[in-house]
Design a protein around this motif. Structure first.
Motif, short mmCIF file in Angstrom:
data_model
loop_
_atom_site.label_atom_id
_atom_site.label_comp_id
_atom_site.label_asym_id
_atom_site.label_seq_id
_atom_site.Cartn_x
_atom_site.Cartn_y
_atom_site.Cartn_z
N PHE A 212 58.45 -33.83 26.65
CA PHE A 212 59.48 -32.81 26.87
C PHE A 212 60.41 -32.72 25.68
CE2 PHE A 212 61.24 -36.81 28.51
CZ PHE A 212 62.49 -36.85 27.90
N GLU A 213 61.24 -31.69 25.71
CA GLU A 213 62.33 -31.50 24.75
C GLU A 213 63.52 -30.97 25.53
OE1 GLU A 213 60.62 -28.73 22.06
OE2 GLU A 213 60.87 -27.01 23.40
N LEU A 214 64.70 -31.03 24.95
CA LEU A 214 65.87 -30.48 25.62
C LEU A 214 65.79 -28.96 25.61
CD1 LEU A 214 68.86 -32.70 24.44
CD2 LEU A 214 67.73 -32.70 26.66
N ALA A 215 65.95 -28.36 26.79
CA ALA A 215 65.92 -26.90 26.88
C ALA A 215 67.21 -26.28 26.36
CB ALA A 215 65.69 -26.47 28.34
N ASP A 216 68.28 -27.06 26.34
CA ASP A 216 69.57 -26.60 25.84
C ASP A 216 70.42 -27.83 25.54
OD1 ASP A 216 71.60 -24.94 25.06
OD2 ASP A 216 71.91 -23.98 27.00
N ASP A 217 71.54 -27.63 24.88
CA ASP A 217 72.45 -28.75 24.65
C ASP A 217 72.95 -29.29 25.99
OD1 ASP A 217 72.22 -28.47 21.91
OD2 ASP A 217 73.95 -27.13 21.75
N PRO A 218 73.21 -30.60 26.08
CA PRO A 218 73.77 -31.15 27.32
C PRO A 218 75.06 -30.43 27.70
CG PRO A 218 73.11 -32.90 25.83
CD PRO A 218 72.99 -31.63 25.05
N THR A 219 75.21 -30.16 28.98
CA THR A 219 76.39 -29.46 29.49
C THR A 219 77.39 -30.46 30.04
OG1 THR A 219 75.08 -27.51 30.11
CG2 THR A 219 77.22 -27.77 31.18
N TRP A 220 78.61 -30.44 29.52
CA TRP A 220 79.69 -31.26 30.04
C TRP A 220 80.18 -30.61 31.33
CZ3 TRP A 220 85.30 -31.68 27.76
CH2 TRP A 220 85.95 -32.77 28.37
N LEU A 221 79.99 -31.30 32.45
CA LEU A 221 80.20 -30.66 33.75
C LEU A 221 81.65 -30.26 34.00
CD1 LEU A 221 77.80 -32.55 36.20
CD2 LEU A 221 77.65 -30.21 35.34
#
Length: 333
Positions: A212-221
């Motif tokens: 896998f790869e990251l689909a987007d940057d991590p989201t700070w909730l």
């Protein structure tokens, strides 16, 4: 603690075994449990003992927390995050129908609701109405199921066997929620999850599965933008007095916690299978243990524990994450 959502886009098919269904190579699970993902993290760090045990200690003492992996779906510009359907009984409204056709359609709708395993995070607060009034939402298609034939060349006679796998749709994948107590831990995990993406997770990685790869940057909730990630943060930060739902594989250890479960509704799942460790000459059958399944409901959060698995056939101890990741759910809003 700061919580982030990491959305994973799978570039190869995946094989997530389902031991609850017998654990054959044809049995599959759509999601990936937190204990197995933690095991993948540890296996990736096994070459550096000091870093490995620092990571284990952080998880063991709650400085890093993680959920299991659940499906997401991208609908246009909207990211939809799905969570387990809460395991709670809700009284349903009487069905009023005027014909055989209506009765048949309502029966189909009820069966579909009972089989639903996931729902959007933003809809959890409407869970009671969804069940009571038989509101049948349409679930997106996350994956395509395939079965491939492979041949076992070991022994004097070759034998074919079948391996089930899922291929995620282009606009779907799995996400994991990770909580960090400081920024250094996040920077460390960002590098770790990128490395795991090349190795892959799940079964049949030697055949190229699970990458896998990251689909987007991590989201700070705490700075969520979409309806569902805002809902996730609200549930994570809900007061402890609210009804708690488990978002991970949780292995209770304290007698008090086991007694508390009697006040909730839960399901146990058997965790078994083989352990792969760097430096081991063969796969090792691990001892089975039972854990609370994701979606279990309790009046109180249950801490759980990290489990240590040892064997003479393993070059080092193997760990599985049985710590609970609980969120607050208001099911009657």
């Amino acid at each position: 603690m700061d919580y982030y959502v990491y959305p994973l886009r799978f570039v190869t098919p995946v094989h997530f075994g389902d031991t609850a269904q017998g654990g054959t190579l044809e049995d599959l699970s759509l999601t990936f449990s937190s204990d197995s993902f933690f095991g993948a993290c540890c296996n990736e760090l096994a070459h550096n003992t000091e870093v490995l045990y620092t990571f284990i200690d952080d998880v063991m003492n709650g400085r890093i927390v993680m959920s299991s992996l659940f499906p997401y779906y991208i609908d246009g510009d909207n990211w939809q995050y799905y969570v387990p359907v809460p395991m709670i009984r809700v009284e349903t409204a009487d069905i009023v129908t005027r014909s055989y056709t209506e009765t048949k359609l309502e029966a189909i709708k009820q069966k579909r609701l009972k089989k639903r395993a996931y729902m959007r995070a933003s809809q959890v607060k409407h869970f009671s109405d969804t069940v009571q009034y038989h509101i049948d939402g349409v679930m997106p298609i996350f994956v395509e199921r395939n079965v491939t034939t492979q041949v076992n060349m070991r022994g004097t006679q070759s034998r074919p066997y079948y391996v089930g796998n899922y291929r995620f749709m282009p606009n779907a994948g799995l996400y994991i929620i990770i909580g960090f107590s400081d920024e250094n831990q996040k920077n460390f995990f960002d590098a770790l999850i990128e490395s795991i993406g090349y190795t892959g997770i799940g079964g049949k990685r030697s055949s190229g599965y699970g990458k896998f790869e990251l689909a987007d940057d991590p989201t700070w909730l705490s700075e969520g933008f979409y309806e569902d990630d805002i809902a996730l943060y609200d549930m994570i930060s809900a007061p402890q007095e609210s009804i708690r739902m488990c978002m991970s594989t949780c292995v209770p250890q304290m007698v008090e916690d086991i007694q508390r479960l009697k006040q909730g509704q839960f399901k146990l799942k058997k965790r078994s299978g083989f352990v792969v460790a760097e430096g081991a000459t063969t796969q090792v059958k691990r001892k089975s243990y039972y854990a609370l399944a994701e979606g279990s409901i309790s009046q109180h959060s249950i801490e759980g524990a990290v489990i240590k698995i040892e064997s003479d056939a393993l070059p080092y101890a193997v760990y599985r994450n049985g710590r609970g990741f609980w969120i607050g759910v208001d099911l009657h809003e």
